[in-house]
Design an enzyme around this catalytic site. Structure first.
Site, PDB file in Angstrom:
ATOM      1  N   THR A  15     -18.104  -7.038  -8.465  1.00 28.80           N
ATOM      2  CA  THR A  15     -18.747  -6.915  -9.851  1.00 28.80           C
ATOM      3  C   THR A  15     -19.410  -8.368 -10.606  1.00 28.80           C
ATOM      4  O   THR A  15     -20.244  -8.367 -11.224  1.00 28.80           O
ATOM      5  CB  THR A  15     -17.823  -6.181 -10.941  1.00 28.80           C
ATOM      6  N   THR A 278       9.416   0.899  -2.266  1.00 28.32           N
ATOM      7  CA  THR A 278       9.301   1.978  -3.438  1.00 28.32           C
ATOM      8  C   THR A 278       7.850   2.120  -3.677  1.00 28.32           C
ATOM      9  O   THR A 278       7.100   1.411  -4.042  1.00 28.32           O
ATOM     10  CB  THR A 278      10.380   1.519  -4.617  1.00 28.32           C
TER      11      THR A 278
END
Ligand code: ASP
Length: 343
Positions: A15, A278
């Protein structure tokens, strides 16, 4: 003699490098060679800027290992001629590219700063200008010893500088799009840029080392409550998939499911590597803390400590690409190579 610091900008897409087409109203990538006409303020920086652009700038979702290699090659080719590098990149996969480059380019003594923006640089409320100016300033910054202050791959976004291999994109629409939940920010930009000097990475290597061959013979399996492991049997095929990143619950836990246990036991027995990370945004894997992770410890699943999923995947791609033995890879996964985990 020109003593301005020299910074090379590498535009890959995203962008930040877009402007509104007056005729169609569409956003489109502008020719980066004309960056000064879009951002004339760059001339005021007192930094000598050069830019290189991908032939075809891409949305960062399209980035592949080949593109990481290309960025690495551009940096290696220009390494001696510049004080620092700024990579303009879509934010969506910036954390992957930053992590990959940190493994690919070791022994860095110069900054490689990735930045991008949520709004195109050609729009009024853009975050792109501040991100670009400050990233360039950081890439040009020298310490008291006259050496580059930042000597690692980092991500600069919305007033914060993060270690690249600790960063994750956390928001699809906020200007504050990144975080490094398990590691302090390297710098915070306000009126001045406040560097956290004691946390900046310093390599022990003498020279720049470039390892461009990554292997993508890996897989990622995110656990969820109710998961049917039989559907994932094809993943546990060590002939094709050399390593699996397992995104587990909390501090590294998984259901005591017989199918999963059997799949993992066989896979590791056949030489597959399993790395436990995790799925929490922050914190660390500690195998054996709960009964639901003791099994991992017993069969040789490697605990990933507080590594991000982005860094875990790219570290494995790097280690597999280097043709280490399985044992060596398992050892190296438990070491922090370029500041990617806390041990
Ligand atoms: N989709 C864009 C990309 O990642 C978003 C951005 O530039 O931030 O390339």
């Amino acid at each position: 003699m020109n003593c301005q610091p020299k910074v090379l900008m590498i535009y890959t897409g995203g962008t930040i490098g877009m402007v509104n087409d007056f005729h169609t109203g569409e956003l489109k990538a502008f020719d980066f060679n004309h960056i000064y006409s879009h951002v004339p303020e760059l001339k005021e920086l007192n930094i000598s800027l050069t830019s290189e652009s991908f032939d075809q700038p891409i949305d960062s979702s399209e980035i592949t290992i080949k593109d990481w290699e290309l960025i690495g090659e551009i940096i290696v080719k220009n390494y001696d001629d510049y004080d620092g590098f700024v990579i303009l990149h879509g934010s969506d996969t910036m954390a992957y590219t930053a992590s990959a480059l940190s493994f690919m380019l070791q022994g860095l003594k110069k900054p490689i700063i990735l930045t991008g923006s949520q709004l195109p640089i050609g729009t009024i409320r853009t975050d792109g200008k501040e991100n670009l100016f400050t990233a360039i300033e950081i890439a040009a910054k020298k310490g008291d010893d006259g050496e580059p202050l930042v000597q690692e791959v980092a991500v600069y976004f919305e007033y914060s500088l993060y270690r690249g291999n600790r960063s994750s994109k956390i928001s699809a629409n906020q200007f504050e799009a990144f975080k490094s939940p398990n590691f302090t920010r390297l710098a915070v930009a306000g009126i001045n840029i406040d560097y956290k000097i004691e946390h900046l990475f310093r390599t022990k290597k003498e020279k720049l080392e470039f390892f461009p061959s990554f292997s993508n013979e890996i897989a990622l399996l995110k656990l969820y409550s109710g998961i049917n492991f039989s559907f994932y049997k094809h993943l546990f095929d060590s002939k094709n998939i050399k390593a699996i990143v397992l995104e587990t619950f909390g501090s590294g836990n998984a259901p005591s499911d017989q199918v999963l246990h059997q799949l993992l036991t066989d896979y590791i027995h056949q030489g597959g590597i399993v790395l436990n990370v995790t799925q929490c945004q922050s914190g660390s894997v500690v195998q054996g803390k709960y009964e639901t992770s003791s099994f991992f410890k017993k069969i040789g699943v490697i605990p990933g400590a507080d590594i991000t999923t982005e860094a875990a995947l790219t570290k494995l791609m790097y280690l597999l690409g280097k043709n280490y033995t399985t044992e060596e890879i398992k050892q190296l996964l438990q070491k922090s190579l370029v500041g990617e985990m806390t041990l």
